[in-house]
Design a protein around this motif. Structure first.
Motif, short mmCIF file in Angstrom:
data_model
loop_
_atom_site.label_atom_id
_atom_site.label_comp_id
_atom_site.label_asym_id
_atom_site.label_seq_id
_atom_site.Cartn_x
_atom_site.Cartn_y
_atom_site.Cartn_z
N ARG A 1 0.88 -1.09 0.21
CA ARG A 1 0.06 -0.06 0.03
C ARG A 1 0.96 1.34 0.03
NH1 ARG A 1 -4.17 0.74 5.06
NH2 ARG A 1 -2.28 0.60 6.01
N LYS A 2 1.77 1.17 0.91
CA LYS A 2 2.52 2.40 1.03
C LYS A 2 3.54 2.64 -0.22
CE LYS A 2 6.33 4.38 3.87
NZ LYS A 2 7.23 4.13 5.09
N ASN A 3 4.41 1.76 -0.54
CA ASN A 3 5.29 1.85 -1.66
C ASN A 3 4.85 1.73 -3.15
OD1 ASN A 3 7.03 2.46 0.25
ND2 ASN A 3 7.77 0.21 0.46
N HIS A 4 3.41 1.11 -3.44
CA HIS A 4 3.04 0.76 -4.73
C HIS A 4 1.87 1.29 -4.93
CE1 HIS A 4 6.77 -1.96 -5.62
NE2 HIS A 4 6.62 -2.17 -4.34
N LEU A 5 0.64 0.93 -4.23
CA LEU A 5 -0.77 1.35 -4.49
C LEU A 5 -0.73 2.82 -4.37
CD1 LEU A 5 -2.54 -1.64 -2.59
CD2 LEU A 5 -2.43 -1.10 -5.16
N LEU A 6 -0.57 3.50 -3.30
CA LEU A 6 -0.95 4.71 -2.99
C LEU A 6 -0.05 5.79 -3.97
CD1 LEU A 6 -1.23 4.96 0.86
CD2 LEU A 6 -2.95 5.34 -0.83
N PRO A 7 1.50 5.51 -4.28
CA PRO A 7 2.10 6.34 -5.13
C PRO A 7 1.33 6.20 -6.65
CG PRO A 7 3.71 5.00 -3.71
CD PRO A 7 2.19 4.45 -3.57
N ILE A 8 1.25 5.16 -7.26
CA ILE A 8 0.64 5.30 -8.55
C ILE A 8 -0.78 5.80 -8.49
CG2 ILE A 8 -0.33 2.66 -8.19
CD1 ILE A 8 0.91 4.66 -11.48
N LEU A 9 -1.66 5.82 -7.44
CA LEU A 9 -2.72 6.24 -7.37
C LEU A 9 -2.77 7.77 -7.05
CD1 LEU A 9 -4.78 3.66 -5.33
CD2 LEU A 9 -5.22 4.33 -7.62
N THR A 10 -1.56 8.10 -6.47
CA THR A 10 -1.12 9.67 -6.39
C THR A 10 -1.10 10.36 -7.62
OG1 THR A 10 -0.42 9.50 -4.00
CG2 THR A 10 0.26 11.38 -5.50
N LYS A 11 -0.24 9.64 -8.66
CA LYS A 11 -0.04 10.06 -10.25
C LYS A 11 -1.32 10.04 -10.69
CE LYS A 11 4.85 8.12 -10.45
NZ LYS A 11 5.56 6.99 -11.23
N LEU A 12 -2.13 9.20 -10.56
CA LEU A 12 -3.37 9.28 -11.51
C LEU A 12 -4.28 10.46 -11.15
CD1 LEU A 12 -4.72 5.39 -11.70
CD2 LEU A 12 -4.52 7.08 -13.60
N LYS A 13 -4.28 10.65 -9.56
CA LYS A 13 -4.90 11.86 -9.27
C LYS A 13 -4.38 13.29 -9.81
CE LYS A 13 -4.77 10.79 -4.82
NZ LYS A 13 -5.00 10.74 -3.31
N LYS B 1 -2.69 13.51 -12.44
CA LYS B 1 -2.89 13.62 -13.87
C LYS B 1 -4.51 14.34 -14.10
CE LYS B 1 -2.38 13.41 -18.34
NZ LYS B 1 -1.83 14.30 -19.03
N LEU B 2 -5.44 13.70 -13.34
CA LEU B 2 -6.75 14.26 -13.40
C LEU B 2 -6.93 15.48 -12.97
CD1 LEU B 2 -8.61 10.95 -12.19
CD2 LEU B 2 -8.44 11.76 -14.50
N LYS B 3 -6.28 15.90 -11.97
CA LYS B 3 -6.21 17.41 -11.50
C LYS B 3 -5.67 18.18 -12.72
CE LYS B 3 -4.36 20.34 -8.02
NZ LYS B 3 -3.63 20.35 -6.66
N THR B 4 -4.62 17.75 -13.17
CA THR B 4 -4.20 18.69 -14.43
C THR B 4 -5.03 18.96 -15.58
OG1 THR B 4 -1.79 18.23 -13.85
CG2 THR B 4 -2.31 19.02 -16.08
N MET B 5 -5.61 17.62 -15.87
CA MET B 5 -6.75 17.74 -16.77
C MET B 5 -7.60 18.44 -16.68
SD MET B 5 -6.66 13.53 -18.19
CE MET B 5 -7.66 13.96 -19.26
N ALA B 6 -8.26 18.20 -15.41
CA ALA B 6 -9.59 19.08 -15.20
C ALA B 6 -9.50 20.65 -15.04
CB ALA B 6 -9.94 18.45 -13.75
#
Length: 453
Positions: free
Chosen positions: A136-148, A150-155
């Motif tokens: 969760r700490k080193n893999h899931l949350l970091p890639i989900l943060t990247k997705l967020k 990207k979506l923030k920039t697009m929005a």
């Protein structure tokens, strides 16, 4: 056949091997064995001087910790050799550690305190818990943060870009592209917060959860208090009431959070796919890529399709784990042990999908002309605005009048303006309505999109 990316049964180790190889040290059999060894050593060190007959010096403790620090694949194979002989995976780790302790006179005397008063699931549940924590700490949350991000920039970049909505697949009240992206961002932010806060429970209380062996050996020791302290020093939450196994309710909750994250991302994949189909988005060309084996012109939305497929597969597993893991016969059966070995697969497919989705989002290009043309072709979406203003001025049957004018029809600017001209409305109101265009009728969409900041 020898194992390779071509001979691997699972696509995670085959076709997608290069994309998942960074997970092998964590989600593999090796990762589990290593985590079990860590727990066995930490429990022994934790008990030191807390029970009367275990008094290791600092040098011995450092020697123990080096066994874990220097652990590698060759050492894991030694444990597998023991397991093949005795047919017990956790006991094999215990025997391995005891063998390692033979080289030190002090550790040799203490080796029967390895796995002291433990059942297999005392080790297993803690091992899986720390693996989930690290993933969760080193893999899931970091890639989900990247997705967020990207979506923030697009929005924010498209906050003011008017766009036709579609409800039931039909032209509907306009929005902005940024607002629709912000919808996904807000959902993802909430679910990732819940994932980061999800409690991971663990226990170390013996054969049926009552500290029976602990108490008979050292009745003066406050074992429930010690067990809680040990679990919490691993940054896990202590479950005081269990059978032989930790009941996995927390794991079910963990799976449900990931299920919801994946579900909303499936929604995002499908919407992006549909907007590409409408030509609202095009995709950046990769010069060497082939879209179709027969149609040279194709640039298919394969990133979104692959992501959707892997997210759906992961969700089928998460749903199954959440439904099945909390159920065990009496004080324990072995079903959970078999299932836990596959928990990493669901997370690996999720991680693979997150990376693929991010790749797809990075390839999108907005087709401003197509979006504008679509808006201009659907003046009927302004009938909502006109009938709502008519309501304000108490005109009769505003909805019904606009329904008769527009339902199932395409309307142009002239038709709508002709209708407005005949209404008994103040002239300034008519002027305002006639000045309205589909691209202007966006409510607070722009402001809502900018809240993505």
């Amino acid at each position: 056949m020898k194992l390779s990316t071509l001979s691997a049964i699972s696509p995670l180790d085959g076709r997608y091997g290069k994309k998942t190889e960074n997970l092998r040290g964590l989600l593999s059999e090796y990762g589990l064995i290593r985590a079990r060894l860590f727990i066995e050593i930490e429990w022994l060190v934790f008990l030191n001087k807390k029970i009367p007959d275990l008094k290791l010096n600092q040098k011995s403790i450092q020697t123990l910790k080096k066994i874990y620090k220097n652990f590698n694949e060759l050492e894991a194979k030694e444990i597998k050799k023991i397991e093949n002989k005795i047919n017990h995976d956790v006991k094999a780790v215990e025997y391995y550690l005891k063998n390692k302790m033979e080289g030190s006179s002090q550790l040799k005397k203490a080796k029967e305190f390895v796995h002291f008063a433990c059942t297999s699931d005392d080790i297993n549940n803690l091992a899986y818990a720390i693996l989930l924590q690290e993933l969760r700490k080193n893999h899931l949350l970091p890639i989900l943060t990247k997705l967020k991000l990207k979506l923030k920039t697009m929005a924010l970049d498209t906050a003011s870009r008017p766009m036709l909505s579609r409800t039931h697949g039909q032209a509907a009240t306009p929005t902005t592209l940024g607002k629709e992206i912000a919808n996904f961002l807000k959902r993802l932010e909430r679910q990732t917060t819940l994932l980061s806060q999800q409690i991971i429970f663990a226990k170390i209380n013996g054969a049926v959860g009552n500290f029976n062996a602990h108490r008979i050996a050292y009745p003066q020791v406050a074992w429930p208090i010690l067990a809680k302290k040990f679990v919490e020093q691993l940054r896990l939450s202590y479950n005081s009431h269990t059978t032989q196994i930790e009941p996995h309710d927390g794991i079910a909750e963990y799976c449900h959070v990931l299920f919801r994250i994946n579900t909303l991302l499936i929604h995002l994949c499908r919407d992006c796919w549909a907007y590409i189909s409408l030509a609202y988005f095009s995709q950046k060309k990769q010069k060497a890529e082939v879209g179709s084996s027969t149609m040279p012109h194709k640039i298919n939305p394969i990133d979104f399709e692959n992501a959707e497929g892997n997210l759906s597969l992961a969700n089928a597993l998460f749903h199954f784990f959440a439904e099945r893991l909390p159920v065990s016969r009496w004080q324990r059966d072995l079903v959970d042990s078999t299932l836990f070995r596959n928990l990493g697969i669901a997370q690996a497919y999720s991680l693979l999908a997150y990376e693929t989705l991010l790749s797809g989002l990075n390839k999108l290009q907005i087709n401003e002309e197509k979006i504008s043309d679509d808006l201009e072709a659907h003046w009927e979406v302004l009938t909502e605005a006109v009938q709502t203003v008519m309501r304000r001025y108490r005109l009769k049957q505003p909805y019904e009048q606009l329904k008769m004018l527009s339902r199932g029809k395409k309307m142009d600017k002239e038709t709508l303006h002709h209708f407005i001209d005949k209404l008994h409305l103040p002239s300034e109101v008519k002027k305002k309505l006639k000045a309205l265009t589909p691209k202007d009728y966006i409510g607070f969409a722009k402001e809502l999109a900018k809240q993505a900041r």
